[in-house]
Design an enzyme around this catalytic site. Structure first.
Site, PDB file in Angstrom:
ATOM      1  N   LYS A  23       0.859  -1.204   0.000  1.00  0.00           N
ATOM      2  CA  LYS A  23       0.000   0.000   0.000  1.00  0.00           C
ATOM      3  C   LYS A  23       0.886   1.241   0.000  1.00  0.00           C
ATOM      4  O   LYS A  23       0.680   2.168  -0.771  1.00  0.00           O
ATOM      5  CB  LYS A  23      -0.872   0.014   1.242  1.00  0.00           C
ATOM      6  CG  LYS A  23      -1.438   1.392   1.612  1.00  0.00           C
ATOM      7  CD  LYS A  23      -2.306   1.382   2.852  1.00  0.00           C
ATOM      8  CE  LYS A  23      -1.599   1.780   4.091  1.00  0.00           C
ATOM      9  NZ  LYS A  23      -1.384   3.198   4.345  1.00  0.00           N
ATOM     10  N   ASN A  24       1.916   1.255   0.851  1.00  0.00           N
ATOM     11  CA  ASN A  24       2.714   2.479   1.020  1.00  0.00           C
ATOM     12  C   ASN A  24       3.698   2.708  -0.113  1.00  0.00           C
ATOM     13  O   ASN A  24       4.324   3.764  -0.169  1.00  0.00           O
ATOM     14  CB  ASN A  24       3.418   2.461   2.382  1.00  0.00           C
ATOM     15  CG  ASN A  24       2.398   2.652   3.507  1.00  0.00           C
ATOM     16  OD1 ASN A  24       1.262   3.062   3.262  1.00  0.00           O
ATOM     17  ND2 ASN A  24       2.789   2.320   4.716  1.00  0.00           N
ATOM     18  N   ARG A  94      -4.317  10.292   4.542  1.00  0.00           N
ATOM     19  CA  ARG A  94      -3.133  11.164   4.607  1.00  0.00           C
ATOM     20  C   ARG A  94      -2.246  10.968   3.382  1.00  0.00           C
ATOM     21  O   ARG A  94      -1.510  11.872   2.985  1.00  0.00           O
ATOM     22  CB  ARG A  94      -2.363  10.836   5.888  1.00  0.00           C
ATOM     23  CG  ARG A  94      -1.171  11.728   6.125  1.00  0.00           C
ATOM     24  CD  ARG A  94      -0.451  11.360   7.402  1.00  0.00           C
ATOM     25  NE  ARG A  94       0.858  11.944   7.427  1.00  0.00           N
ATOM     26  CZ  ARG A  94       1.125  13.181   7.809  1.00  0.00           C
ATOM     27  NH1 ARG A  94       0.145  13.970   8.182  1.00  0.00           N
ATOM     28  NH2 ARG A  94       2.348  13.640   7.796  1.00  0.00           N
ATOM     29  N   CYS A 118      -5.811   8.350   9.532  1.00  0.00           N
ATOM     30  CA  CYS A 118      -6.121   7.710  10.816  1.00  0.00           C
ATOM     31  C   CYS A 118      -6.042   8.737  11.952  1.00  0.00           C
ATOM     32  O   CYS A 118      -5.375   9.739  11.855  1.00  0.00           O
ATOM     33  CB  CYS A 118      -5.084   6.624  11.108  1.00  0.00           C
ATOM     34  SG  CYS A 118      -5.218   5.280   9.989  1.00  0.00           S
ATOM     35  N   ARG A 123      -0.419  14.676  12.950  1.00  0.00           N
ATOM     36  CA  ARG A 123       0.588  14.356  11.943  1.00  0.00           C
ATOM     37  C   ARG A 123       0.903  15.661  11.193  1.00  0.00           C
ATOM     38  O   ARG A 123       0.290  15.982  10.222  1.00  0.00           O
ATOM     39  CB  ARG A 123       0.049  13.290  10.991  1.00  0.00           C
ATOM     40  CG  ARG A 123      -0.608  12.109  11.710  1.00  0.00           C
ATOM     41  CD  ARG A 123       0.261  10.957  11.991  1.00  0.00           C
ATOM     42  NE  ARG A 123       0.819  10.335  10.826  1.00  0.00           N
ATOM     43  CZ  ARG A 123       0.190   9.443  10.059  1.00  0.00           C
ATOM     44  NH1 ARG A 123      -1.049   9.134  10.313  1.00  0.00           N
ATOM     45  NH2 ARG A 123       0.808   8.896   9.035  1.00  0.00           N
ATOM     46  N   VAL A 163      13.247  12.334   9.602  1.00  0.00           N
ATOM     47  CA  VAL A 163      13.322  11.182   8.686  1.00  0.00           C
ATOM     48  C   VAL A 163      11.885  10.805   8.355  1.00  0.00           C
ATOM     49  O   VAL A 163      11.274   9.954   9.009  1.00  0.00           O
ATOM     50  CB  VAL A 163      14.056   9.997   9.356  1.00  0.00           C
ATOM     51  CG1 VAL A 163      14.096   8.813   8.397  1.00  0.00           C
ATOM     52  CG2 VAL A 163      15.460  10.412   9.760  1.00  0.00           C
ATOM     53  N   SER A 164      11.325  11.501   7.368  1.00  0.00           N
ATOM     54  CA  SER A 164       9.907  11.328   7.050  1.00  0.00           C
ATOM     55  C   SER A 164       9.736  10.587   5.730  1.00  0.00           C
ATOM     56  O   SER A 164      10.316  10.982   4.717  1.00  0.00           O
ATOM     57  CB  SER A 164       9.227  12.697   6.923  1.00  0.00           C
ATOM     58  OG  SER A 164       8.004  12.567   6.238  1.00  0.00           O
ATOM     59  N   VAL A 165       8.918   9.546   5.723  1.00  0.00           N
ATOM     60  CA  VAL A 165       8.697   8.747   4.505  1.00  0.00           C
ATOM     61  C   VAL A 165       8.045   9.587   3.412  1.00  0.00           C
ATOM     62  O   VAL A 165       8.601   9.775   2.328  1.00  0.00           O
ATOM     63  CB  VAL A 165       7.828   7.510   4.830  1.00  0.00           C
ATOM     64  CG1 VAL A 165       7.378   6.817   3.553  1.00  0.00           C
ATOM     65  CG2 VAL A 165       8.591   6.543   5.725  1.00  0.00           C
ATOM     66  N   ASP A 307       4.441   0.235  12.013  1.00  0.00           N
ATOM     67  CA  ASP A 307       3.180  -0.301  11.494  1.00  0.00           C
ATOM     68  C   ASP A 307       2.993  -1.786  11.785  1.00  0.00           C
ATOM     69  O   ASP A 307       1.952  -2.339  11.466  1.00  0.00           O
ATOM     70  CB  ASP A 307       3.098  -0.068   9.969  1.00  0.00           C
ATOM     71  CG  ASP A 307       3.149   1.409   9.647  1.00  0.00           C
ATOM     72  OD1 ASP A 307       3.740   1.762   8.620  1.00  0.00           O
ATOM     73  OD2 ASP A 307       2.628   2.199  10.456  1.00  0.00           O
ATOM     74  N   ARG A 400      -8.683  -0.499   4.459  1.00  0.00           N
ATOM     75  CA  ARG A 400      -7.840   0.543   3.857  1.00  0.00           C
ATOM     76  C   ARG A 400      -6.451  -0.015   3.541  1.00  0.00           C
ATOM     77  O   ARG A 400      -5.789   0.429   2.622  1.00  0.00           O
ATOM     78  CB  ARG A 400      -7.667   1.718   4.837  1.00  0.00           C
ATOM     79  CG  ARG A 400      -8.783   2.714   4.852  1.00  0.00           C
ATOM     80  CD  ARG A 400      -8.397   3.935   5.650  1.00  0.00           C
ATOM     81  NE  ARG A 400      -7.078   4.418   5.250  1.00  0.00           N
ATOM     82  CZ  ARG A 400      -6.297   5.164   6.049  1.00  0.00           C
ATOM     83  NH1 ARG A 400      -6.709   5.470   7.264  1.00  0.00           N
ATOM     84  NH2 ARG A 400      -5.115   5.586   5.639  1.00  0.00           N
TER      85      ARG A 400
HETATM   86  C1  EPZ Z   1       4.382   6.997   6.540  1.00  0.00           C
HETATM   87  O1  EPZ Z   1       3.657   8.036   7.130  1.00  0.00           O
HETATM   88  C2  EPZ Z   1       3.414   5.830   6.359  1.00  0.00           C
HETATM   89  N1  EPZ Z   1       2.328   6.238   5.450  1.00  0.00           N
HETATM   90  C3  EPZ Z   1       2.846   5.413   7.713  1.00  0.00           C
HETATM   91  O2  EPZ Z   1       2.055   4.253   7.485  1.00  0.00           O
HETATM   92  C4  EPZ Z   1       4.010   5.011   8.621  1.00  0.00           C
HETATM   93  O3  EPZ Z   1       3.492   4.703   9.898  1.00  0.00           O
HETATM   94  C5  EPZ Z   1       5.017   6.175   8.731  1.00  0.00           C
HETATM   95  O4  EPZ Z   1       5.452   6.566   7.414  1.00  0.00           O
HETATM   96  C6  EPZ Z   1       6.259   5.759   9.506  1.00  0.00           C
HETATM   97  O5  EPZ Z   1       6.882   4.662   8.878  1.00  0.00           O
HETATM   98  C7  EPZ Z   1       2.541   6.178   4.132  1.00  0.00           C
HETATM   99  O6  EPZ Z   1       3.618   5.815   3.664  1.00  0.00           O
HETATM  100  C8  EPZ Z   1       1.392   6.578   3.252  1.00  0.00           C
HETATM  101  P1  EPZ Z   1       6.669   9.938   8.670  1.00  0.00           P
HETATM  102  P2  EPZ Z   1       4.303   9.526   7.231  1.00  0.00           P
HETATM  103  O7  EPZ Z   1       6.669  11.352   8.222  1.00  0.00           O
HETATM  104  O8  EPZ Z   1       5.195   9.765   6.065  1.00  0.00           O
HETATM  105  C9  EPZ Z   1       9.136   9.796  12.993  1.00  0.00           C
HETATM  106  C10 EPZ Z   1       0.227   2.843   7.723  1.00  0.00           C
HETATM  107  O9  EPZ Z   1      -0.202   2.256   8.724  1.00  0.00           O
HETATM  108  N2  EPZ Z   1       9.204   8.339  13.169  1.00  0.00           N
HETATM  109  O10 EPZ Z   1       7.605   8.959   8.027  1.00  0.00           O
HETATM  110  O11 EPZ Z   1       3.182  10.456   7.494  1.00  0.00           O
HETATM  111  C11 EPZ Z   1       9.675  10.259  11.689  1.00  0.00           C
HETATM  112  O12 EPZ Z   1      11.067  10.468  11.820  1.00  0.00           O
HETATM  113  C12 EPZ Z   1       0.641   4.293   7.813  1.00  0.00           C
HETATM  114  O13 EPZ Z   1       0.416   2.299   6.592  1.00  0.00           O
HETATM  115  C13 EPZ Z   1       9.555   7.881  14.445  1.00  0.00           C
HETATM  116  O14 EPZ Z   1       9.838   8.678  15.350  1.00  0.00           O
HETATM  117  O15 EPZ Z   1       5.176   9.393   8.542  1.00  0.00           O
HETATM  118  C14 EPZ Z   1       8.909  11.545  11.510  1.00  0.00           C
HETATM  119  O16 EPZ Z   1       9.493  12.538  12.338  1.00  0.00           O
HETATM  120  C15 EPZ Z   1       0.317   4.885   9.161  1.00  0.00           C
HETATM  121  N3  EPZ Z   1       9.560   6.548  14.666  1.00  0.00           N
HETATM  122  C16 EPZ Z   1       7.537  11.242  12.096  1.00  0.00           C
HETATM  123  O17 EPZ Z   1       7.748  10.115  12.971  1.00  0.00           O
HETATM  124  C17 EPZ Z   1       9.235   5.655  13.687  1.00  0.00           C
HETATM  125  O18 EPZ Z   1       9.228   4.458  13.966  1.00  0.00           O
HETATM  126  C18 EPZ Z   1       6.447  10.902  11.061  1.00  0.00           C
HETATM  127  O19 EPZ Z   1       6.944   9.846  10.248  1.00  0.00           O
HETATM  128  C19 EPZ Z   1       8.895   6.137  12.389  1.00  0.00           C
HETATM  129  C20 EPZ Z   1       8.891   7.486  12.155  1.00  0.00           C
END
Ligand code: EPZ
Length: 421
Positions: A23-24, A94, A118, A123, A163-165, A307, A400
């Site tokens: 999905k991601n 999102r 969610c 976020r 470190v944002s995906v 996740d 989803r």
């Molecule tokens: C992506 O969300 C994913 N969504 C999320 O998956 C996933 O939970 C998340 O990355 C973290 O892996 C999609 O790819 C569509 P972020 P995103 O900006 O980009 C910190 C699901 O269930 N962080 O990467 O909105 C990171 O550094 C969804 O499929 C940690 O601290 O999230 C950043 O500062 C929900 N610890 C902030 O969080 C971690 O383990 C947000 O992360 C991971 C990230």
């Protein structure tokens, strides 16, 4: 009409099950198709709600979308008329944020409604705004959303504020046709980021360093069509592996990349789970005693994926001893532990990010809620080993992110009914 899952506990799962597309990865790869007027063919596209929303957004923009096979689609963006995504659809999840990079790159302008998704915590989107501004964009805000405009995207050295995906994915989508070279530092390394770079490279982009914390992108004038099979969903694989482990069956989960779950296998070794790993599949075997690992922390890849923390906690409820769980990302994600507690799990929430899980405890069927897509899958897994029947509601969350989860588990011997309540 809302639906629920009725999970009858007590089955031992056995057999082979195949993992679907990620999905991601599917989300950013569908956005990447906007960067060319040539058709792009994607295989292994999961049939889940977030992907249906994404395809709807593309259709609203003017994409010609053709289903050419089971999980295979051709996306033709030659005649895209609009650079503004549909507000209703964008507010549903999102992932719609990822349209910013490709629409701004193609049209030099886009309007992005505030994203939905969610309820697992606040976020912020400031990393996405940071990235767009660093690449030269101007951003104005109004009540419905954000307007991005840019005269010309210019390569730069960009150190990600976190470190944002998805912010990494937007940075890559903005940089591939920017003028000059972009050096992206402190980027996310998730498998879906790597898959995005693989598709863009097939489309003619010049990207070095995918999968490391530094990516160098030399802007090109044009991208062309391509054909690509989306990387398997290691998060779905983790849930299916967990189902085999907690029901103490012999289950082979195939068609995924186990090395993407190295951090999970480290924990399975600590617990003492018997399994055999191959390049594209893993077989778990019945294990009598589960030993509690002292702690599990969610971390950006290659750390333990946030996740899979919730589904994995069903194993922790069956471990002898106590595990400290540290959800570093979402302050709302540990709520699922209260639902497990309703089933008899022994948990202690220390703060919004940390909790203790003490086992082993017998779980009892009852009515529980899916608080987000990963928590919902967790409730189904817990129901597999609970005494009696567990009713899981809000299963639209589960749909989803997991394609026909109940059908996959039932094919291994589970007894799950999808009921319209
Ligand atoms: C992506 O969300 C994913 N969504 C999320 O998956 C996933 O939970 C998340 O990355 C973290 O892996 C999609 O790819 C569509 P972020 P995103 O900006 O980009 C910190 C699901 O269930 N962080 O990467 O909105 C990171 O550094 C969804 O499929 C940690 O601290 O999230 C950043 O500062 C929900 N610890 C902030 O969080 C971690 O383990 C947000 O992360 C991971 C990230």
């Amino acid at each position: 009409m809302p639906q629920i899952f009725r999970v009858h506990g007590g089955s031992t799962l056995n057999g082979d099950i195949s993992v679907g597309g990620s999905k991601n990865a599917a989300l950013p790869l569908l956005c990447a198709t906007l960067l060319t007027k040539d058709p792009v063919t994607l295989h292994n596209l999961p049939d889940i709600q977030d992907i249906r929303y994404t395809l709807n957004i593309l259709e609203h923009l003017g994409s010609k979308i053709t289903k050419i096979g089971n999980h295979s689609w051709t996306i033709d963006n030659a005649h895209i008329q609009s650079h503004t995504i549909n507000t209703d659809l964008a507010s549903k999840f999102r992932g719609s944020l990822i349209f910013m990079g490709s629409l701004l790159s193609r049209f030099r302008e886009t309007i992005l409604p505030y994203p939905g998704g969610c309820v697992i915590g606040k976020r912020p989107i400031d990393s996405h705004l940071f990235v767009a501004k660093k690449m030269g964009a101007k951003i104005t805000e109004n009540e419905t959303g954000l307007r991005f405009t840019v005269k010309k995207l210019k390569g730069t050295t960009l150190i990600m504020p976190e470190v944002s995906v998805t912010a990494t994915e937007n940075a890559i989508l903005l940089a591939v046709m920017a003028e000059g070279t972009t050096e992206l530092r402190m980027v996310a390394q998730e498998p879906h980021v790597v898959d995005l770079c693989e598709l863009l490279t097939k489309m003619g982009a010049d990207i070095q360093g995918a999968g490391t914390h530094t990516i160098i992108i030399r802007g090109v004038k044009k991208l062309h069509g391509a054909e690509h099979s989306i990387t398997p969903d290691y998060l779905e694989a983790a849930a299916l592996i967990t189902a085999g482990i907690i029901t103490r069956g012999e289950v082979t989960v195939e068609n995924f990349i186990p090395r993407q779950l190295d951090a999970m296998f480290v924990k399975l070794d600590e617990i003492g789970i018997k399994y055999k790993r191959y390049d594209d599949r893993v077989t778990v075997y019945p294990t009598k005693i589960f030993h509690a690992p002292s702690r599990i922390e969610a971390r950006p890849h290659p750390g333990f994926p946030t996740d899979i923390l919730a589904p994995f906690a069903t194993i922790l409820t069956q471990c002898h001893g106590m595990t400290k769980v540290f959800e570093t990302l979402f302050e709302g994600r540990l709520g699922f532990l209260f639902e497990l507690e309703k089933m008899g799990a022994k948990v202690e929430i220390l703060n919004p990010h940390q909790a203790l899980v003490i086992g082993p405890t017998k779980l009892k069927g009852t009515s529980v809620s899916s608080l987000d897509l990963r928590a919902g899958a967790t409730m189904v897994l817990a129901g597999l080993i609970a005494q009696g029947t567990t009713e899981v509601n809000n299963i639209h969350y589960i749909d989803r992110g997991y394609e026909k989860l109940e059908e996959k588990l039932n094919s291994l011997g589970a007894k799950i009914e999808r009921v319209t309540s």
